[in-house]
Design an enzyme around this catalytic site. Structure first.
Site, mmCIF file in Angstrom:
data_model
loop_
_atom_site.group_PDB
_atom_site.id
_atom_site.type_symbol
_atom_site.label_atom_id
_atom_site.label_comp_id
_atom_site.label_asym_id
_atom_site.label_seq_id
_atom_site.Cartn_x
_atom_site.Cartn_y
_atom_site.Cartn_z
ATOM 1 N N TYR A 33 -12.640 18.400 22.134
ATOM 2 C CA TYR A 33 -11.313 18.205 21.974
ATOM 3 C C TYR A 33 -10.994 17.374 23.481
ATOM 4 C CZ TYR A 33 -10.646 22.196 25.494
ATOM 5 O OH TYR A 33 -10.707 22.970 26.426
ATOM 6 N N LYS A 148 -16.649 19.121 26.492
ATOM 7 C CA LYS A 148 -15.697 19.818 26.301
ATOM 8 C C LYS A 148 -15.570 19.962 24.739
ATOM 9 C CE LYS A 148 -10.921 19.049 27.420
ATOM 10 N NZ LYS A 148 -10.662 20.407 28.111
ATOM 11 N N GLU A 180 -15.587 27.263 37.978
ATOM 12 C CA GLU A 180 -14.424 26.625 37.544
ATOM 13 C C GLU A 180 -13.241 27.805 36.987
ATOM 14 O OE1 GLU A 180 -14.768 23.525 34.629
ATOM 15 O OE2 GLU A 180 -16.597 24.726 33.762
HETATM 16 N N1 PMP Z 1 -12.411 23.202 33.565
HETATM 17 C C1 PMP Z 1 -12.239 23.664 32.233
HETATM 18 C C2 PMP Z 1 -13.189 24.831 31.707
HETATM 19 C C3 PMP Z 1 -11.035 23.166 31.609
HETATM 20 O O1 PMP Z 1 -10.919 23.766 30.363
HETATM 21 C C4 PMP Z 1 -10.213 22.276 31.938
HETATM 22 C C5 PMP Z 1 -9.038 21.868 31.060
HETATM 23 N N2 PMP Z 1 -9.541 20.839 30.231
HETATM 24 C C6 PMP Z 1 -10.521 21.773 33.199
HETATM 25 C C7 PMP Z 1 -11.713 22.281 33.963
HETATM 26 C C8 PMP Z 1 -9.701 20.551 33.892
HETATM 27 O O2 PMP Z 1 -10.178 19.361 33.370
HETATM 28 P P1 PMP Z 1 -8.948 18.201 33.316
HETATM 29 O O3 PMP Z 1 -8.376 17.921 34.766
HETATM 30 O O4 PMP Z 1 -9.541 17.118 32.646
HETATM 31 O O5 PMP Z 1 -7.721 18.816 32.522
#
Ligand code: PMP
Length: 283
Positions: A33, A148, A180
């Site tokens: 996604y 993702k 994260e």
């Molecule tokens: N880490 C994880 C595990 C996430 O789910 C997300 C959100 N998609 C992010 C980091 C941040 O990524 P982004 O800045 O691309 O939304």
């Protein structure tokens, strides 16, 4: 206006969009996604989100059904049909519908493509004013977190722990270091004005907002270090924040009940949020 979603080539009323129970996304979480923000009716950092979608699909051997221009055309039409000026557009591609069997189905199985929008306050988010509180939790995920994937059970459980603790986000920890957030990238500003975030690897998602914020660091007069952040270091940080497509740059004012810095959103974090929003608006 009734909600319109996109499913496999058609724009449909939400109530009419149906996916068969044999969809591999439903049975195996066998899919990918992406989420892009919309502000002022325009997509934010979208080329990078679409590039990551393409990469994630490639890593698990799902054909990308559209090129970037094709995706953007669909996104733009969906955003317009729903009249969303601020919020999110969600895209998902699964390996498609086939009799349940773990290995990939035979060639020719079409991926399932789903898109929807969510109207949401992104810019004037009250949490950005008050600052977010976070807790740390164990990182229970698999070893390819750079993909993702829609397999988000560990993140669901982490976010639920945060919800039960009455805080906004959970920072996941492995071997004493923050990997994260459950749906965001973790940053700290150290006492000597260094912006620190974990280096990219298979241990975390390459955040799109992360990349944009790192490019803006120099404008906020910050040096950048990509290295591990221990939980102990995070507690002692001058400032902390997390980034994501929906949170943008979100100040963190408390980790595991300990105040960070002055216990309110820090000036450097505020500056990065302003710079990010200005850049996003310029497109
Ligand atoms: N880490 C994880 C595990 C996430 O789910 C997300 C959100 N998609 C992010 C980091 C941040 O990524 P982004 O800045 O691309 O939304």
């Amino acid at each position: 206006m009734s909600r319109i979603v996109y499913l496999n080539g058609a724009f449909l009323p939400f109530e009419e969009a149906r996916v068969p129970i044999m969809d591999r996304g439903f049975l195996f979480a066998d899919g990918i996604y992406e989420v892009s923000a919309i502000i002022d009716g325009k997509l934010v950092d979208n080329a990078a989100h679409l590039a990551r979608l393409d990469r994630s699909l490639g890593e698990i051997g799902i054909r990308n059904p559209h090129d970037a221009a094709g995706w953007e055309k669909l996104q733009t039409e969906l955003v317009a049909r729903n009249g969303v000026t601020e919020g999110l557009v969600y895209m998902q591609v699964t390996r498609g519908v086939a009799e349940r069997d773990f290995a990939f189905p035979k060639a020719g199985t079409e991926p399932t493509v789903v898109m929807f929008t969510q109207a949401k306050t992104v810019l004037a988010n009250p949490l950005a004013e008050s600052g977010a509180r976070v807790i740390t939790v164990e990182d229970l995920r698999w070893k390819r977190r750079d993909i993702k994937s829609v397999a988000l059970l560990a993140q669901v459980l982490a976010k639920q722990q945060a919800a039960e603790a009455g805080v906004a986000e959970a920072w996941m920890v492995e071997d004493g270091a923050v990997t994260e957030g459950s749906s965001s990238t973790a940053f700290i500003v150290s006492r000597d004005r260094v912006l620190v975030t974990r280096p990219l690897s298979t241990a975390l998602l390459p955040g799109i907002t992360r990349a944009s914020v790192l490019k803006l660091a120099a404008e906020a007069d910050l040096r950048v270090e990509e290295r591990l952040i221990s939980v102990a270091e995070a507690y002692e940080a001058q400032e902390a924040f997390y980034t994501s497509a929906s949170a943008f740059v979100m100040p963190v004012v408390e980790i595991d009940g300990r105040s960070i810095g002055e216990g309110r959103p820090g000036p450097l974090t505020r500056r990065l949020r302003e710079l990010y929003i200005a850049a996003a608006r310029q497109g």
